[in-house]
Scaffold this motif. Structure first.
Motif, PDB file in Angstrom:
ATOM      1  N   ILE A 131       1.322  -4.165 -11.822  1.00  0.00           N
ATOM      2  CA  ILE A 131       0.127  -3.916 -11.014  1.00  0.00           C
ATOM      3  C   ILE A 131      -0.409  -2.519 -11.274  1.00  0.00           C
ATOM      4  O   ILE A 131      -1.612  -2.309 -11.431  1.00  0.00           O
ATOM      5  N   ARG A 132       0.471  -1.532 -11.342  1.00  0.00           N
ATOM      6  CA  ARG A 132       0.047  -0.150 -11.546  1.00  0.00           C
ATOM      7  C   ARG A 132      -0.606   0.069 -12.909  1.00  0.00           C
ATOM      8  O   ARG A 132      -1.398   0.985 -13.072  1.00  0.00           O
ATOM      9  N   GLU A 133      -0.290  -0.771 -13.889  1.00  0.00           N
ATOM     10  CA  GLU A 133      -0.858  -0.636 -15.223  1.00  0.00           C
ATOM     11  C   GLU A 133      -2.282  -1.169 -15.310  1.00  0.00           C
ATOM     12  O   GLU A 133      -2.990  -0.874 -16.262  1.00  0.00           O
ATOM     13  N   LYS A 134      -2.708  -1.934 -14.336  1.00  0.00           N
ATOM     14  CA  LYS A 134      -4.040  -2.542 -14.355  1.00  0.00           C
ATOM     15  C   LYS A 134      -5.066  -1.639 -13.687  1.00  0.00           C
ATOM     16  O   LYS A 134      -4.739  -0.822 -12.835  1.00  0.00           O
ATOM     17  N   SER A 135      -6.320  -1.849 -14.050  1.00  0.00           N
ATOM     18  CA  SER A 135      -7.413  -1.095 -13.430  1.00  0.00           C
ATOM     19  C   SER A 135      -7.788  -1.746 -12.099  1.00  0.00           C
ATOM     20  O   SER A 135      -7.375  -2.869 -11.792  1.00  0.00           O
ATOM     21  N   ASN A 136      -8.596  -1.037 -11.319  1.00  0.00           N
ATOM     22  CA  ASN A 136      -9.008  -1.577 -10.015  1.00  0.00           C
ATOM     23  C   ASN A 136      -9.820  -2.859 -10.165  1.00  0.00           C
ATOM     24  O   ASN A 136      -9.686  -3.778  -9.357  1.00  0.00           O
ATOM     25  N   ALA A 137     -10.659  -2.925 -11.193  1.00  0.00           N
ATOM     26  CA  ALA A 137     -11.472  -4.121 -11.408  1.00  0.00           C
ATOM     27  C   ALA A 137     -10.584  -5.322 -11.717  1.00  0.00           C
ATOM     28  O   ALA A 137     -10.821  -6.431 -11.213  1.00  0.00           O
ATOM     29  N   GLU A 138      -9.556  -5.108 -12.524  1.00  0.00           N
ATOM     30  CA  GLU A 138      -8.630  -6.194 -12.837  1.00  0.00           C
ATOM     31  C   GLU A 138      -7.856  -6.621 -11.594  1.00  0.00           C
ATOM     32  O   GLU A 138      -7.614  -7.811 -11.387  1.00  0.00           O
ATOM     33  N   LEU A 139      -7.491  -5.661 -10.763  1.00  0.00           N
ATOM     34  CA  LEU A 139      -6.761  -5.980  -9.547  1.00  0.00           C
ATOM     35  C   LEU A 139      -7.619  -6.788  -8.581  1.00  0.00           C
ATOM     36  O   LEU A 139      -7.134  -7.726  -7.949  1.00  0.00           O
ATOM     37  N   LEU A 140      -8.885  -6.421  -8.461  1.00  0.00           N
ATOM     38  CA  LEU A 140      -9.787  -7.189  -7.598  1.00  0.00           C
ATOM     39  C   LEU A 140      -9.919  -8.622  -8.095  1.00  0.00           C
ATOM     40  O   LEU A 140      -9.952  -9.574  -7.304  1.00  0.00           O
ATOM     41  N   ASN A 141      -9.998  -8.758  -9.410  1.00  0.00           N
ATOM     42  CA  ASN A 141     -10.072 -10.096 -10.001  1.00  0.00           C
ATOM     43  C   ASN A 141      -8.797 -10.878  -9.716  1.00  0.00           C
ATOM     44  O   ASN A 141      -8.844 -12.070  -9.389  1.00  0.00           O
TER      45      ASN A 141
END
Length: 66
Positions: free
Chosen positions: A6-16
């Motif tokens: 999770i920490r490796e992903k960007s905020n946009a990817e996390l929202l998706n």
């Protein structure tokens, strides 16, 4: 999904990811209501994943405010 992933992903990817997980959770709830749910533990996993993602996003927001 682990916290490290999770920490490796960007905020946009996390929202998706949150939107995808919420859609899957909705489908699982629907299956549960109709008696077709085969893996009830998956619901718990999804809820925990959503909580982990939201926690990491909150940590990022708080660290950016300082």
């Amino acid at each position: 999904m682990t916290v490290k992933e999770i920490r490796e992903k960007s905020n946009a990817e996390l929202l998706n990811d949150i939107e995808t997980l919420k859609a899957e959770l909705f489908n699982l709830r629907f299956q549960q209501a109709t008696g077709q749910l085969t893996n009830p533990a998956r619901m718990r996993e999804i809820k925990k994943s959503i909580a982990r993602i939201k926690t990491v996003m909150t940590e990022r927001e708080l660290s950016n405010q300082d």
